[in-house]
Design a protein around this motif. Structure first.
Motif, PDB file in Angstrom:
ATOM      1  N   PHE A  10       0.952  -1.253   0.072  1.00 56.44           N
ATOM      2  CA  PHE A  10      -0.020  -0.526   0.040  1.00 56.44           C
ATOM      3  C   PHE A  10       1.075   1.888  -0.046  1.00 56.44           C
ATOM      4  CE2 PHE A  10      -1.923   3.279   2.349  1.00 56.44           C
ATOM      5  CZ  PHE A  10      -3.265   3.806   2.002  1.00 56.44           C
ATOM      6  N   ILE A  11       1.627   1.426   0.331  1.00 55.28           N
ATOM      7  CA  ILE A  11       2.970   2.547   0.778  1.00 55.28           C
ATOM      8  C   ILE A  11       3.388   2.578  -0.462  1.00 55.28           C
ATOM      9  CG2 ILE A  11       5.314   3.606   1.783  1.00 55.28           C
ATOM     10  CD1 ILE A  11       4.110   1.551   4.049  1.00 55.28           C
ATOM     11  N   ARG A  12       4.053   1.933  -1.326  1.00 54.64           N
ATOM     12  CA  ARG A  12       4.427   1.865  -2.367  1.00 54.64           C
ATOM     13  C   ARG A  12       3.851   2.304  -3.416  1.00 54.64           C
ATOM     14  NH1 ARG A  12       8.428  -3.158  -3.980  1.00 54.64           N
ATOM     15  NH2 ARG A  12       8.468  -1.294  -5.155  1.00 54.64           N
ATOM     16  N   ARG A  13       2.288   1.706  -3.587  1.00 52.37           N
ATOM     17  CA  ARG A  13       1.752   1.700  -4.624  1.00 52.37           C
ATOM     18  C   ARG A  13       0.633   2.997  -4.171  1.00 52.37           C
ATOM     19  NH1 ARG A  13      -1.830  -1.573  -2.719  1.00 52.37           N
ATOM     20  NH2 ARG A  13      -2.839  -0.450  -1.571  1.00 52.37           N
ATOM     21  N   GLU A  14       1.023   3.704  -3.273  1.00 52.15           N
ATOM     22  CA  GLU A  14       0.606   5.116  -2.803  1.00 52.15           C
ATOM     23  C   GLU A  14       1.553   6.714  -3.103  1.00 52.15           C
ATOM     24  OE1 GLU A  14      -3.101   5.538  -2.496  1.00 52.15           O
ATOM     25  OE2 GLU A  14      -3.874   4.097  -3.519  1.00 52.15           O
ATOM     26  N   CYS A  15       2.310   5.610  -3.023  1.00 53.48           N
ATOM     27  CA  CYS A  15       3.432   6.709  -2.175  1.00 53.48           C
ATOM     28  C   CYS A  15       4.604   6.874  -3.296  1.00 53.48           C
ATOM     29  CB  CYS A  15       3.561   7.531  -0.596  1.00 53.48           C
ATOM     30  SG  CYS A  15       2.262   7.562   0.382  1.00 53.48           S
ATOM     31  N   ARG A  16       5.610   7.827  -2.827  1.00 53.77           N
ATOM     32  CA  ARG A  16       6.949   8.226  -3.714  1.00 53.77           C
ATOM     33  C   ARG A  16       7.880   7.723  -1.758  1.00 53.77           C
ATOM     34  NH1 ARG A  16      10.545  12.365  -6.667  1.00 53.77           N
ATOM     35  NH2 ARG A  16      12.985  11.103  -5.802  1.00 53.77           N
ATOM     36  N   ILE A  17       8.155   6.991  -1.926  1.00 53.77           N
ATOM     37  CA  ILE A  17       9.144   7.158  -0.437  1.00 53.77           C
ATOM     38  C   ILE A  17      10.496   7.968  -0.847  1.00 53.77           C
ATOM     39  CG2 ILE A  17      10.229   5.832   1.178  1.00 53.77           C
ATOM     40  CD1 ILE A  17       9.228   3.283   0.000  1.00 53.77           C
ATOM     41  N   HIS A  18      10.754   8.621  -0.102  1.00 51.76           N
ATOM     42  CA  HIS A  18      12.024   9.902   0.186  1.00 51.76           C
ATOM     43  C   HIS A  18      12.743   9.356   1.230  1.00 51.76           C
ATOM     44  CE1 HIS A  18      10.582  13.072  -2.069  1.00 51.76           C
ATOM     45  NE2 HIS A  18       9.357  13.206  -2.399  1.00 51.76           N
ATOM     46  N   SER A  19      12.558   8.909   2.006  1.00 48.27           N
ATOM     47  CA  SER A  19      13.213   8.540   3.154  1.00 48.27           C
ATOM     48  C   SER A  19      12.997   7.413   3.600  1.00 48.27           C
ATOM     49  CB  SER A  19      13.982   9.540   4.098  1.00 48.27           C
ATOM     50  OG  SER A  19      14.096  10.962   3.123  1.00 48.27           O
ATOM     51  N   LEU A  20      14.145   6.173   4.506  1.00 49.66           N
ATOM     52  CA  LEU A  20      13.903   5.460   5.364  1.00 49.66           C
ATOM     53  C   LEU A  20      15.444   4.773   6.085  1.00 49.66           C
ATOM     54  CD1 LEU A  20      12.355   2.694   6.195  1.00 49.66           C
ATOM     55  CD2 LEU A  20      13.446   2.016   4.476  1.00 49.66           C
TER      56      LEU A  20
END
Length: 489
Positions: free
Chosen positions: A182-192
């Motif tokens: 869900f996170i990957r489908r709905e969002c761009r990830i800038h930082s982890l």
């Protein structure tokens, strides 16, 4: 969270275990300000759905944005932001399928949050779980922090930036597979960024947390800044202040083969990630769980005696290669489940067969010989043919395998058979297998003792690293991870 009292009070008398409220450390709040304002220098509204005293909003006071906060408790935040005593999760539930700005929630440009650290047994979650599961999915409703992540993303408008510091079990736990997707489908990830285990220790909590910076909207060709788990809070503060992160491609951050569950992996060397293209333990050897007694006191004896003579193995833990039985099972166990509904025998044909018993609880992963004629518990147990049993025992006790389990597949404590079955098994020459077999036999014959086991593991490590073509710098990193595994997981 257990049934008995486990109150952890802060200076204001707030029970952190009950409320889930832990104050966000100032360096984390300052990092969110720097990072999020670098991505959007002129936000109109910054919102914290679990504001507490406003620690995450405070750094934004001079950015020109309107500041808003919700919280189920009124902790007297001081009046520098608009505060509403409101249950964000129920508000987000009511706002589903309504556009931002017309759903009763702030139409934020930036959302920052340190969601409550409560587990699945909390009374609030039990009371509302079915409603949340229906709306957000079963995986989201596993605990409060995952519900907050899901609800925050669902309620955010396009382009909204989201800064989170939260438990990191969602990175690898099987139950959070859908949340990861869900996170990957709905969002761009800038930082982890993985946080140190002592970040909240001064508030009475040793917890594994991570920082996520997201942006609502479809993924684009991107780089993700990552940081592995640092050794201490002081080290972490220096990393945050300096922006000492590594930029990498998404392929370096996610496991994506069909045999995996979209786990988020951080700072895992390429040579190790490449192993996940190889066959897995469960594809090559039977990987089974056994007997769940439902009541160990009634069905197990700590020592052999009348009516209890079957050696029972349920978790070798750090006892590698050779271990004495954990207990002795009742002799009539084959018929015990007829009168005990909680006594369950799984994989009955494997009970009594020789094999390998793998650890189920504890931080480090290890394995020991399961002798013929034994019974075993709900930990993972492998049943290779005799020609494979000893070299496989050696491999399972290697630092490389320990890292594969704890640094990649699962960062929490409970190792089930499903995770063990997914351990990659590298190709090895016949000569390498013979050397591994010989070393494992020597370690087994030496008997129990962690000091003795370590010298054999050092020999095994070199064989495993060579067989898998692990470069020397990565070997050092794996050894360091295993030597400080509590701090690094």
């Amino acid at each position: 969270m257990g049934r008995h009292s486990k109150a952890v009070l802060n200076g204001a008398g707030i029970d952190r275990r009950d409320t889930g409220y832990y104050s966000t450390p100032a360096p984390v709040a300052q990092f969110f300000r720097r990072k999020l304002l670098s991505l959007n220098p002129a936000p109109k509204l910054v919102f914290d759905p679990c504001a507490g005293r406003g620690e995450l909003l405070a750094p934004f006071r001079d950015c020109g944005a309107r500041l808003c906060g919700f919280d189920i408790m009124d902790l007297q935040p001081g009046g520098f932001f608009e505060f509403e005593r409101c249950d964000f999760l129920l508000a987000a539930l009511a706002a589903l399928d309504k556009p931002p700005g017309a759903n009763g929630l702030p139409d934020a440009d930036i959302i920052v949050a340190n969601p409550p650290y409560n587990c699945h047994e909390h009374d609030y979650l039990r009371a509302h779980k079915e409603r949340f599961a229906l709306a957000f999915g079963r995986g989201a409703a596993l605990n409060l922090y995952s519900l907050f992540i899901h609800a925050i993303i669902r309620s955010a408008g396009p382009g909204c930036l989201i800064g989170l510091i939260t438990f990191d079990s969602f990175l690898t736990a099987r139950g959070h597979e859908e949340l990861r997707r869900f996170i990957r489908r709905e969002c761009r990830i800038h930082s982890l960024l993985l946080c140190p285990t002592d970040l909240f220790r001064d508030q009475g909590a040793d917890v594994r947390t991570a920082i996520l910076v997201l942006q609502k909207g479809p993924q684009e060709a991107q780089r993700i800044e990552v940081a592995g788990r640092p050794e201490s809070t002081g080290h972490f503060e220096r990393i945050l202040k300096a922006g000492a992160f590594r930029s990498c491609a998404p392929a370096e951050v996610f496991l994506s083969s069909p045999g995996d569950r979209g786990e988020f992996v951080v700072e895992v060397p390429q040579a190790v990630r490449a192993l996940f293209a190889m066959p897995r333990l469960g594809e090559l050897f039977p990987c089974k769980t056994g007997i769940s007694t439902g009541n160990d006191r009634a069905h197990l004896s700590p020592a052999p005696g009348a009516g209890f003579t079957v050696p029972f193995y349920k978790n070798p833990g750090n006892r590698r290669f050779y271990t004495e039985p954990d207990a002795y099972l009742r002799d009539d166990y084959k018929t015990a489940e007829q009168n005990n509904k909680n006594f369950i025998i799984r994989n009955r044909p494997y009970i009594g067969r020789p094999g390998i018993a793998c650890s189920s609880m504890g931080v480090a992963f290890g394995a020991a010989i399961l002798p013929e004629g034994s019974a075993f518990g709900v930990n993972a147990n492998l049943f290779p043919k005799e020609k494979d049993r000893w070299w496989l025992l050696a491999y399972l006790n290697s630092s490389l395998c320990n890292y594969l389990v704890r640094g990649v597949l699962l960062r929490s404590n409970m190792i089930t058979a499903g995770y063990v079955a997914r351990i990659p098994v590298p190709e090895m020459t016949a000569a390498a297998r013979r050397e591994l077999e010989q070393t494992a036999r020597e370690a087994y014959e030496t008997g129990p003792g962690s000091a003795q086991a370590l010298k054999f593991i050092e020999r095994i490590d070199e064989l495993a690293f060579d067989a898998c073509a692990i470069p020397e710098p990565d070997r050092g990193g794996i050894r360091e991870f295993c030597a400080n595994i509590v701090e690094r997981t």
